[in-house]
Structures are given as C-alpha cells and as structure tokens.
Scaffold this motif. Structure first.
Motif, PDB file in Angstrom:
ATOM      1  N   MET A   1       0.829  -1.208   0.000  1.00  0.00           N
ATOM      2  CA  MET A   1       0.000   0.000   0.000  1.00  0.00           C
ATOM      3  C   MET A   1       0.862   1.256   0.000  1.00  0.00           C
ATOM      4  O   MET A   1       0.517   2.272  -0.616  1.00  0.00           O
ATOM      5  CB  MET A   1      -0.930   0.004   1.209  1.00  0.00           C
ATOM      6  N   ARG A   2       2.005   1.212   0.663  1.00  0.00           N
ATOM      7  CA  ARG A   2       2.880   2.397   0.738  1.00  0.00           C
ATOM      8  C   ARG A   2       3.409   2.748  -0.654  1.00  0.00           C
ATOM      9  O   ARG A   2       3.329   3.901  -1.085  1.00  0.00           O
ATOM     10  CB  ARG A   2       4.037   2.121   1.699  1.00  0.00           C
ATOM     11  N   ARG A   3       3.961   1.760  -1.381  1.00  0.00           N
ATOM     12  CA  ARG A   3       4.501   2.022  -2.715  1.00  0.00           C
ATOM     13  C   ARG A   3       3.382   2.367  -3.696  1.00  0.00           C
ATOM     14  O   ARG A   3       3.548   3.203  -4.578  1.00  0.00           O
ATOM     15  CB  ARG A   3       5.284   0.808  -3.228  1.00  0.00           C
ATOM     16  N   TYR A   4       2.262   1.701  -3.539  1.00  0.00           N
ATOM     17  CA  TYR A   4       1.103   1.957  -4.401  1.00  0.00           C
ATOM     18  C   TYR A   4       0.636   3.404  -4.245  1.00  0.00           C
ATOM     19  O   TYR A   4       0.501   4.144  -5.222  1.00  0.00           O
ATOM     20  CB  TYR A   4       0.006   0.976  -4.016  1.00  0.00           C
ATOM     21  N   GLY A   5       0.420   3.825  -3.008  1.00  0.00           N
ATOM     22  CA  GLY A   5      -0.063   5.183  -2.775  1.00  0.00           C
ATOM     23  C   GLY A   5       0.947   6.242  -3.171  1.00  0.00           C
ATOM     24  O   GLY A   5       0.580   7.292  -3.727  1.00  0.00           O
ATOM     25  N   ARG A   6       2.217   5.966  -2.912  1.00  0.00           N
ATOM     26  CA  ARG A   6       3.247   6.977  -3.160  1.00  0.00           C
ATOM     27  C   ARG A   6       3.451   7.239  -4.651  1.00  0.00           C
ATOM     28  O   ARG A   6       3.924   8.299  -5.049  1.00  0.00           O
ATOM     29  CB  ARG A   6       4.571   6.527  -2.514  1.00  0.00           C
ATOM     30  N   ASN A   7       3.085   6.267  -5.502  1.00  0.00           N
ATOM     31  CA  ASN A   7       3.267   6.394  -6.945  1.00  0.00           C
ATOM     32  C   ASN A   7       1.932   6.334  -7.695  1.00  0.00           C
ATOM     33  O   ASN A   7       1.889   6.000  -8.871  1.00  0.00           O
ATOM     34  CB  ASN A   7       4.176   5.279  -7.459  1.00  0.00           C
TER      35      ASN A   7
ATOM     36  N   LEU B   1       1.180  14.673  -2.528  1.00  0.00           N
ATOM     37  CA  LEU B   1       2.640  14.700  -2.440  1.00  0.00           C
ATOM     38  C   LEU B   1       3.263  14.888  -3.819  1.00  0.00           C
ATOM     39  O   LEU B   1       4.209  15.659  -3.993  1.00  0.00           O
ATOM     40  CB  LEU B   1       3.156  13.405  -1.808  1.00  0.00           C
ATOM     41  N   SER B   2       2.733  14.175  -4.821  1.00  0.00           N
ATOM     42  CA  SER B   2       3.261  14.328  -6.183  1.00  0.00           C
ATOM     43  C   SER B   2       3.063  15.754  -6.693  1.00  0.00           C
ATOM     44  O   SER B   2       3.906  16.292  -7.426  1.00  0.00           O
ATOM     45  CB  SER B   2       2.577  13.335  -7.122  1.00  0.00           C
ATOM     46  N   THR B   3       1.946  16.370  -6.300  1.00  0.00           N
ATOM     47  CA  THR B   3       1.669  17.748  -6.722  1.00  0.00           C
ATOM     48  C   THR B   3       2.710  18.712  -6.174  1.00  0.00           C
ATOM     49  O   THR B   3       3.299  19.513  -6.924  1.00  0.00           O
ATOM     50  CB  THR B   3       0.260  18.172  -6.261  1.00  0.00           C
ATOM     51  N   VAL B   4       2.954  18.659  -4.866  1.00  0.00           N
ATOM     52  CA  VAL B   4       3.902  19.619  -4.276  1.00  0.00           C
ATOM     53  C   VAL B   4       5.341  19.280  -4.650  1.00  0.00           C
ATOM     54  O   VAL B   4       6.175  20.178  -4.827  1.00  0.00           O
ATOM     55  CB  VAL B   4       3.722  19.716  -2.743  1.00  0.00           C
ATOM     56  N   GLU B   5       5.649  17.996  -4.818  1.00  0.00           N
ATOM     57  CA  GLU B   5       6.998  17.639  -5.241  1.00  0.00           C
ATOM     58  C   GLU B   5       7.260  18.084  -6.671  1.00  0.00           C
ATOM     59  O   GLU B   5       8.398  18.429  -7.026  1.00  0.00           O
ATOM     60  CB  GLU B   5       7.233  16.131  -5.084  1.00  0.00           C
ATOM     61  N   GLY B   6       6.212  18.087  -7.503  1.00  0.00           N
ATOM     62  CA  GLY B   6       6.376  18.610  -8.852  1.00  0.00           C
ATOM     63  C   GLY B   6       6.733  20.088  -8.837  1.00  0.00           C
ATOM     64  O   GLY B   6       7.565  20.551  -9.630  1.00  0.00           O
TER      65      GLY B   6
ATOM     66  N   THR C   1       4.528  14.827   4.141  1.00  0.00           N
ATOM     67  CA  THR C   1       5.417  13.659   4.145  1.00  0.00           C
ATOM     68  C   THR C   1       5.244  12.866   5.437  1.00  0.00           C
ATOM     69  O   THR C   1       5.122  11.637   5.432  1.00  0.00           O
ATOM     70  CB  THR C   1       6.877  14.089   3.962  1.00  0.00           C
ATOM     71  N   GLY C   2       5.211  13.586   6.565  1.00  0.00           N
ATOM     72  CA  GLY C   2       5.004  12.909   7.851  1.00  0.00           C
ATOM     73  C   GLY C   2       3.626  12.290   7.959  1.00  0.00           C
ATOM     74  O   GLY C   2       3.479  11.156   8.448  1.00  0.00           O
ATOM     75  N   VAL C   3       2.602  13.010   7.501  1.00  0.00           N
ATOM     76  CA  VAL C   3       1.227  12.499   7.541  1.00  0.00           C
ATOM     77  C   VAL C   3       1.100  11.241   6.683  1.00  0.00           C
ATOM     78  O   VAL C   3       0.515  10.240   7.111  1.00  0.00           O
ATOM     79  CB  VAL C   3       0.227  13.576   7.056  1.00  0.00           C
TER      80      VAL C   3
END
Length: 449
Positions: free
Chosen positions: A127-133, A385-390, A409-411
């Motif tokens: 779930m972590r890798r799935y959500g993060r990408n 996260l992808s939005t702000v990292e972009g 990131t912490g949340v």
C-alpha cells in the motif's frame, strides 16, 4: 467447452510484475509480426498528450468483440490479460473458429495516465509504494466515465480523445461482445454483465474458485447494485448513481463525469463483461459474521473518518493553492476528488439515518469501511505529495509549498503505517488475476445468453 477453458486458464504463465505502456505495445506488435496471417495492428486514435492509441485485430469470425484495458490507469492487470488473450487467440486457429469472433484488443487505452503509475508496477506491491506512486484521473478525464450524458439536469459532452477512439471503434464494429478490464484493491473477484444465465453465472464463479480466489461477497461497491448471483451484478451507469443520490436526498447537480462504456454499447445490443479482480485479499472482506454494533454505527464512523481525512488533505491543499504554478494531472484529480470526501461522508451519514441501517453490521462491512478510509488516504495523500513535489522539482519552493511538503510527508508515512497495520493483506499472484479475467472472457463469449 468449459473444461477446455479451465485447461487454458491453467496455462497462463507466472508473471512477476505489471507491464508498462511500452512493454504492452511491444507485446501486441510482436503478436502481429509472428501471426501476420490473422493479426494486424492499427492506430485508432490519439491520447491527450499526443501518443498514438493502438488496437490489435485478430481475424476469427463474423461476430465482433472489443476488449480494452487501462480505462482506469491505476488498474494494470487488464493490460496483461489482453496481451495473454491476444497471444492465445493468434496461436490457436481452432479456438478462434470455435468462438467465431474477430477480436479488437486494446492493451492500454490511457497511456498518459498509465505512465504516471508505472512507479509501483515493480514488486513488491505494498500500500505504501502503491499510494506513493499513484495516479487516477478526475472523473471527467477517465475513459470509462466520460461517454456522453444528459440526465436529470446533468449534462456531459466533454468527451476525451481516448473515449472518442473507443466510440469510433464501437460505432464501426457494432460489437456482439465488449469487455472492459478493471481491478480493485481489496476483497474478492466480481463481475458486471448485461445479463446472465445459470450456466454463465456458474462459469464466472467457478473460474476464480478453480484458481483459489474468493468471490466478492461482502459489502458491494455501490449500495444500489443489482445482484444476479454471488459475485455477478448488472452493469452500473451514471444514471443509476444520480437516481441513488436523489433517493437519499444528496444533491447530484455537481456530478462531473459522463456515462460508462456499458451504457454506450446498449444501442448495439452488445453483450458485455466488466471483470474486477483485487490486488490483495483478506479473509475479513467476505466474513458475514454479525458484529455487536449496528450498520448505522459503522456508517457513522466511516463518515467521521472521511471528514477528518478531508480536513487534513483539503487544509493542506488550501495552504498551497495560491502558490501552485502548474495545472498538472495530479492537481486536476485532487480538485475533483477532494470535494468528494465531504460528499462521501454525507452519503454515509444519510445511509446511517435510514431504517435499513438499524440491523447488525457484519465483519465484511466493517472491513470495507476501514479499507475505504485507508485507500482514500493513500490515493489522495500520494497525489498531493506528487503535486507539491512537482512544484519543488521546477524550483517553485515557496515557504508554503515547502511547509506543506514537510507536513504531508510525515502524515503520509503515518497513514501508510496505519494502512499496513489496520488492513493486513496478502498480495495475489498476478498470474491468477490475469487467468481469472482471461477465463471469464472466454466463458462469456462461448456461453449462450
């Protein structure tokens, strides 16, 4: 015929990862090159970002069948199912003759969106890798839900190019059979069909059972679904959803999407199959044991947790909105989905107030509520996260964006820990998911309705 289908199901090879867009296209081109006597590839359209959309045609009979994958680009199982189907049909003239169809197979109808998910296609699937990408388009940008719609004050005609390509193919072929390939996150296997027979329902149930996979027998994807038999339902439409919202007193005027492929092909009397297979399984997802609390309590807890997720995510989005410089796909998706959290909460609360919710809840319903919450937080948290990292990647590191990135990131990491602890699950071998969809297609085409 069904025994033959089970033998073919057993021949699906082991698969260690999901295939990306380039590998899927290379796969269908290889089929056409190897089987030029019956197979050919042609362009059927262009994606929003300018990428060609390709369909593999396999000659096999007078009837027409259309099979397509990646209508939701976070659902890659169907790409490999379509590729395995293509290889099998092209190599087996007797199977093509017995089925009597010419096949039009599209392994990836949304290459733009699929490429944004390829970061989690390699194992291990968590779930972590799935959500993060993760990426899923806004409703109006989803191929499956952007067909024309005019109903009860809702009007949608902003049809995206990928959907236009499918509409042209449907109009050209007037298919006897259509299959849209999907997959879910947790639970069991289930299907949507236009109609069924006892023989077909038995076949659709027997295929996952043969592979050791459960049917989805817990809480339904939508409360208004009509069940033909366990795991087999009548196909969904936007009209049904609008009617349901109206029936529980929830405003539907902000419905911002179109109709489904299922609704579009009704004009041709097309038989259809929508197959849903899960990435992960968990025994609780189909446990019908009564709990000591009412279903209303479960629904109200769902509403409460969705409201809290909305507070966190919408608050962070508001803190950076004025600083965002790019209208990225992630941002458009968030603009569509974040307001939906409050709406989902209202729907759950309205359902909790109904007399039908006074009964005792079952384990599967509690699991569904927990899984829904974890999915929402992983999906939307990952896209934010992808939005702000972009923005950071292009040098737009304003104080607000940097602060939001640090907090989110912490949340996200905290939510990922909770997801993997609260909803323990076992990843299902990809081979079994592909084999289930592949067998269901063959059964649906070969069984009279």
């Amino acid at each position: 015929m069904f025994e033959r289908i089970l033998r073919l199901v057993d021949e699906v090879p082991e698969i260690d990862r999901f295939l990306g867009v380039d590998d899927l296209l290379a796969g269908i081109n290889a089929v056409a090159e190897r089987h030029g006597d019956c197979a050919s590839v042609r362009r059927i359209g262009t994606s929003r970002l300018g990428e060609a959309l390709w369909s593999l045609t396999i000659e096999g009979g007078p009837k027409q069948a259309v099979v397509f994958a990646a209508v939701h680009p976070n659902e890659p199982v169907g790409g490999q199912t379509s590729l395995h189907l293509a290889r099998t049909l092209a190599a087996d003239a007797s199977l093509r003759a017995d089925l009597g169809h010419t096949w039009h197979i599209i392994p990836c109808i949304d290459p733009d969106g699929t490429r944004l998910n390829e970061g989690w296609f390699e194992p291990p699937l968590t779930m972590r890798r799935y959500g993060r990408n993760f990426y899923r388009p806004a409703g109006r940008e989803q191929v499956e839900w952007s067909f024309p719609l005019a109903y009860k004050g809702v009007f949608f005609d902003a049809v995206i190019p990928e959907t236009v390509a499918l509409m042209r193919l449907f109009d050209e072929t007037e298919p006897d059979f259509m299959c849209s390939l999907h997959n879910a996150e947790y639970g069991g296997v289930y299907y949507y069909v236009d109609s069924t027979t006892p023989e077909l329902s038995r076949a659709l149930s027997a295929i996952p059972e043969h592979l050791g996979l459960p049917l989805q027998t817990g809480e339904n994807e939508e409360p208004y679904m009509r069940e033909f038999s366990p795991g087999v339902y009548l196909g969904l439409s936007a009209r049904q959803h609008i009617d349901y919202l109206e029936s529980i007193g929830v405003d539907h005027s902000d419905f911002d999407a179109g109709e489904s492929s299922m609704s579009y092909v009704r004009r041709y009397g097309t038989r259809y199959l929508i197959s849903e297979v899960p990435y992960w399984t968990n025994e609780d997802s189909r446990d019908m044991t009564p709990l000591e609390v009412s279903y209303a309590v479960v629904l109200r807890e769902r509403a409460k947790e969705l409201t809290e997720a909305d507070r966190v995510l919408s608050g962070l989005m508001s803190s950076v909105r004025n600083d965002l410089s790019v209208s990225s796909p992630y941002r458009r998706a968030l603009d569509a989905f974040l307001p939906g959290l409050a709406k989902q909460s209202r729907i759950a609360s309205a359902a909790a107030d109904g007399s039908a919710a006074e009964r005792l809840a079952v384990v599967a319903e509690r699991f569904h509520s927990e899984e829904l919450l974890q999915s929402v937080r992983m999906r939307l948290g990952g896209m934010l996260l992808s939005t702000v990292e972009g923005e950071l990647a292009i040098g737009n590191g304003t104080p607000a964006i940097r602060a939001a990135h640090a907090e989110l990131t912490g949340v996200f990491e905290h939510w990922a820990d909770l997801a993997e602890a609260a909803v323990p699950a076992t990843a299902i071998p990809i081979r079994k998911l592909v084999a289930t969809q592949f067998g269901a297609i063959l059964a649906s085409v070969s069984t009279p309705r």
